[in-house]
Design a protein around this motif. Structure first.
Motif, PDB file in Angstrom:
ATOM      1  N   LEU A  36       1.007  -1.548   0.428  1.00  8.01           N
ATOM      2  CA  LEU A  36       0.107  -0.208   0.300  1.00  8.01           C
ATOM      3  C   LEU A  36       0.596   1.153   0.225  1.00  8.01           C
ATOM      4  CD1 LEU A  36      -1.226  -2.579   2.345  1.00  8.01           C
ATOM      5  CD2 LEU A  36      -3.331  -0.228   2.095  1.00  8.01           C
ATOM      6  N   GLN A  37       0.419   2.794  -0.689  1.00  9.39           N
ATOM      7  CA  GLN A  37       1.046   3.413  -0.219  1.00  9.39           C
ATOM      8  C   GLN A  37       0.057   4.526  -0.142  1.00  9.39           C
ATOM      9  OE1 GLN A  37       3.243   4.373  -5.057  1.00  9.39           O
ATOM     10  NE2 GLN A  37       4.080   2.568  -4.477  1.00  9.39           N
ATOM     11  N   GLY A  38       0.595   5.644   0.323  1.00  3.22           N
ATOM     12  CA  GLY A  38      -0.601   7.160   0.723  1.00  3.22           C
ATOM     13  C   GLY A  38       0.732   8.355   1.175  1.00  3.22           C
ATOM     14  N   VAL A  39      -0.266   9.105   1.385  1.00  2.00           N
ATOM     15  CA  VAL A  39       1.312  10.521   1.336  1.00  2.00           C
ATOM     16  C   VAL A  39       0.529  11.268   2.949  1.00  2.00           C
ATOM     17  CG1 VAL A  39       1.890  12.875   0.280  1.00  2.00           C
ATOM     18  CG2 VAL A  39       1.806  10.925  -1.327  1.00  2.00           C
ATOM     19  N   TYR A  40       1.243  12.171   3.684  1.00  2.00           N
ATOM     20  CA  TYR A  40       1.129  12.383   4.304  1.00  2.00           C
ATOM     21  C   TYR A  40       1.364  14.343   4.841  1.00  2.00           C
ATOM     22  CZ  TYR A  40      -1.065   8.344   6.564  1.00  2.00           C
ATOM     23  OH  TYR A  40      -2.102   6.822   6.685  1.00  2.00           O
ATOM     24  N   ALA A  41       0.572  14.976   5.458  1.00  2.00           N
ATOM     25  CA  ALA A  41       0.807  16.184   5.676  1.00  2.00           C
ATOM     26  C   ALA A  41       2.747  16.578   6.152  1.00  2.00           C
ATOM     27  CB  ALA A  41      -0.829  17.068   6.171  1.00  2.00           C
ATOM     28  N   ASP A  42       2.327  15.497   7.279  1.00  2.00           N
ATOM     29  CA  ASP A  42       3.909  15.965   8.068  1.00  2.00           C
ATOM     30  C   ASP A  42       3.971  14.710   8.762  1.00  2.00           C
ATOM     31  OD1 ASP A  42       2.522  15.760  10.769  1.00  2.00           O
ATOM     32  OD2 ASP A  42       1.723  17.519   9.935  1.00  2.00           O
ATOM     33  N   LEU A  43       5.167  14.066   9.219  1.00  2.00           N
ATOM     34  CA  LEU A  43       6.067  13.447   9.616  1.00  2.00           C
ATOM     35  C   LEU A  43       4.865  12.742  10.946  1.00  2.00           C
ATOM     36  CD1 LEU A  43       7.861  11.073  10.133  1.00  2.00           C
ATOM     37  CD2 LEU A  43       9.074  13.044  11.279  1.00  2.00           C
ATOM     38  N   GLY A  44       4.266  13.979  12.262  1.00  2.00           N
ATOM     39  CA  GLY A  44       4.051  13.566  13.240  1.00  2.00           C
ATOM     40  C   GLY A  44       2.348  12.232  12.661  1.00  2.00           C
ATOM     41  N   VAL A  45       2.058  13.046  11.952  1.00  2.00           N
ATOM     42  CA  VAL A  45       0.347  12.555  11.358  1.00  2.00           C
ATOM     43  C   VAL A  45       0.605  11.028  10.845  1.00  2.00           C
ATOM     44  CG1 VAL A  45      -1.426  12.593   9.730  1.00  2.00           C
ATOM     45  CG2 VAL A  45      -1.112  14.776  10.920  1.00  2.00           C
TER      46      VAL A  45
ATOM     47  N   GLY B 195      12.551   5.848  19.080  1.00  2.00           N
ATOM     48  CA  GLY B 195      11.630   5.222  19.835  1.00  2.00           C
ATOM     49  C   GLY B 195      10.800   4.740  18.908  1.00  2.00           C
ATOM     50  N   LEU B 196      10.512   4.222  17.297  1.00  2.00           N
ATOM     51  CA  LEU B 196      10.160   3.532  17.153  1.00  2.00           C
ATOM     52  C   LEU B 196      10.253   1.795  17.351  1.00  2.00           C
ATOM     53  CD1 LEU B 196       9.494   5.376  13.573  1.00  2.00           C
ATOM     54  CD2 LEU B 196       7.901   5.213  15.401  1.00  2.00           C
ATOM     55  N   LEU B 197      11.753   1.780  17.253  1.00  2.00           N
ATOM     56  CA  LEU B 197      11.551   0.334  17.822  1.00  2.00           C
ATOM     57  C   LEU B 197      11.374   0.217  19.499  1.00  2.00           C
ATOM     58  CD1 LEU B 197      16.224   0.126  17.287  1.00  2.00           C
ATOM     59  CD2 LEU B 197      14.128   0.250  15.540  1.00  2.00           C
ATOM     60  N   THR B 198      10.969   0.868  20.234  1.00  2.00           N
ATOM     61  CA  THR B 198      10.659   1.306  21.420  1.00  2.00           C
ATOM     62  C   THR B 198       8.997   0.591  21.159  1.00  2.00           C
ATOM     63  OG1 THR B 198      12.222   1.927  22.487  1.00  2.00           O
ATOM     64  CG2 THR B 198      10.444   1.093  23.580  1.00  2.00           C
ATOM     65  N   ARG B 199       8.544   1.032  20.403  1.00  2.00           N
ATOM     66  CA  ARG B 199       7.231   1.531  20.271  1.00  2.00           C
ATOM     67  C   ARG B 199       6.634   0.563  19.547  1.00  2.00           C
ATOM     68  NH1 ARG B 199       3.523   6.141  16.750  1.00  2.00           N
ATOM     69  NH2 ARG B 199       4.817   4.211  15.032  1.00  2.00           N
ATOM     70  N   ASP B 200       7.360  -0.557  18.631  1.00  2.00           N
ATOM     71  CA  ASP B 200       6.316  -1.251  17.723  1.00  2.00           C
ATOM     72  C   ASP B 200       7.276  -2.649  18.639  1.00  2.00           C
ATOM     73  OD1 ASP B 200       6.160  -0.086  15.267  1.00  2.00           O
ATOM     74  OD2 ASP B 200       7.809  -0.584  14.601  1.00  2.00           O
TER      75      ASP B 200
ATOM     76  N   GLU C  46       0.512   8.143  25.263  1.00  2.00           N
ATOM     77  CA  GLU C  46       1.017   9.114  26.066  1.00  2.00           C
ATOM     78  C   GLU C  46       1.554   9.654  24.753  1.00  2.00           C
ATOM     79  OE1 GLU C  46       1.735  13.085  28.385  1.00  2.00           O
ATOM     80  OE2 GLU C  46       0.546  10.826  28.708  1.00  2.00           O
ATOM     81  N   GLY C  47       2.780   8.859  23.875  1.00  2.00           N
ATOM     82  CA  GLY C  47       3.910   9.319  22.618  1.00  2.00           C
ATOM     83  C   GLY C  47       2.576   9.888  22.150  1.00  2.00           C
ATOM     84  N   PHE C  48       1.592   8.771  21.526  1.00  2.00           N
ATOM     85  CA  PHE C  48       0.890   9.461  20.483  1.00  2.00           C
ATOM     86  C   PHE C  48       0.002  10.839  20.658  1.00  2.00           C
ATOM     87  CE2 PHE C  48      -3.646   9.455  18.768  1.00  2.00           C
ATOM     88  CZ  PHE C  48      -3.718   8.941  17.504  1.00  2.00           C
ATOM     89  N   ARG C  49      -0.120  10.600  21.624  1.00  2.00           N
ATOM     90  CA  ARG C  49      -0.845  12.637  22.196  1.00  2.00           C
ATOM     91  C   ARG C  49       0.437  13.354  21.120  1.00  2.00           C
ATOM     92  NH1 ARG C  49      -3.091  10.714  27.832  1.00  2.00           N
ATOM     93  NH2 ARG C  49      -5.080   9.868  27.444  1.00  2.00           N
ATOM     94  N   TRP C  50       1.959  13.062  21.405  1.00  2.00           N
ATOM     95  CA  TRP C  50       2.714  14.210  20.968  1.00  2.00           C
ATOM     96  C   TRP C  50       2.755  14.331  19.790  1.00  2.00           C
ATOM     97  CZ3 TRP C  50       5.146  17.746  23.072  1.00  2.00           C
ATOM     98  CH2 TRP C  50       5.169  17.573  25.248  1.00  2.00           C
ATOM     99  N   VAL C  51       2.311  12.557  19.404  1.00  2.00           N
ATOM    100  CA  VAL C  51       3.198  12.723  17.483  1.00  2.00           C
ATOM    101  C   VAL C  51       1.859  12.824  16.502  1.00  2.00           C
ATOM    102  CG1 VAL C  51       5.079  12.092  18.252  1.00  2.00           C
ATOM    103  CG2 VAL C  51       3.152  10.501  17.010  1.00  2.00           C
ATOM    104  N   GLY C  52       0.176  12.677  17.455  1.00  2.00           N
ATOM    105  CA  GLY C  52      -0.388  12.239  16.929  1.00  2.00           C
ATOM    106  C   GLY C  52      -1.843  13.254  16.608  1.00  2.00           C
TER     107      GLY C  52
END
Length: 214
Positions: free
Chosen positions: A51-60, A149-154, A205-211
């Protein structure tokens, strides 16, 4: 700069019901997109299990791929390569347009990287970010921090039960624990304990910062 995302289904050839797996991924993407707006182009199947997609910024983008993983049922998972850089299209007589640009090349590099990590020492890895050559030093530093951070989150999400993922998803979008307990047929105390023991509270908590988009 745009943020390109390439996703593929982990172990798609080993799925007992490939069509059901594809359907589950598409439903998870649709749900995540509704709950976290900001996709310039929703993750859309292209060929095979990709699948492929495009997002407005890295956080989203980071928030969206987390919600997709949390929304998937047991037995179905995805990898994500996130590329920061310009994206565009080139004309094709056969299919109209083809996605092209440094953002896509970076996303391909990223998904190759996470695939390699998953096959070696970090089996729970599912997401990686890469910056195109046009990115400045500040963006490259952001990418390095995001990947750490992604290594830990995943790792945490990969280890979760289906119920823990559902509860984590609910908390990410603001559903009260009482409502989650009712939907699961358990006590609020049980919800609270599972969120704590699975590492979900850190993910939320991390999602609230980036999402968040507001």
């Amino acid at each position: 700069m745009s943020v390109a995302v390439i996703a593929d289904i982990v172990g798609s050839r080993r799925l007992v019901d490939r069509e059901a797996g594809q359907r589950a991924v598409e439903q998870a993407v649709a749900r995540a997109t509704a709950d976290l707006p900001g996709a310039e182009r929703m993750l859309t199947p292209t060929v095979g299990d990709e699948l492929q997609g495009v997002y407005a910024d890295l956080g989203v983008a980071l928030g969206a791929v987390l919600l997709v993983r949390l929304a998937l049922p047991d037995g179905v998972d995805c990898r994500f390569g996130i590329g920061i850089g310009a994206t565009g299209t080139i004309a094709s007589e056969a299919v109209g347009t083809i996605a092209e640009g440094p953002g896509w090349w970076a996303a391909r590099e990223a998904i190759d990287t996470v695939h390699g990590l998953q096959g070696r020492t970090v089996s729970g890895a599912r997401t990686w970010v890469a910056a195109s050559a046009e990115a400045n030093d500040r963006m490259r530093e952001t990418v390095r921090i995001a990947n750490a951070g992604l290594l830990t989150r995943d790792h945490l999400v990969t280890a979760m039960s289906a119920r823990a993922r559902r509860l984590t998803y609910g908390r990410c979008i603001g559903t009260p624990q009482r409502a989650l307990a009712a939907s699961e047929g358990v006590t609020q105390s049980a919800v609270s304990q599972l969120l704590a023991s699975s590492g979900a509270n850190a993910i939320v908590e991390g999602f609230r910062w980036v999402g968040e988009t507001d």
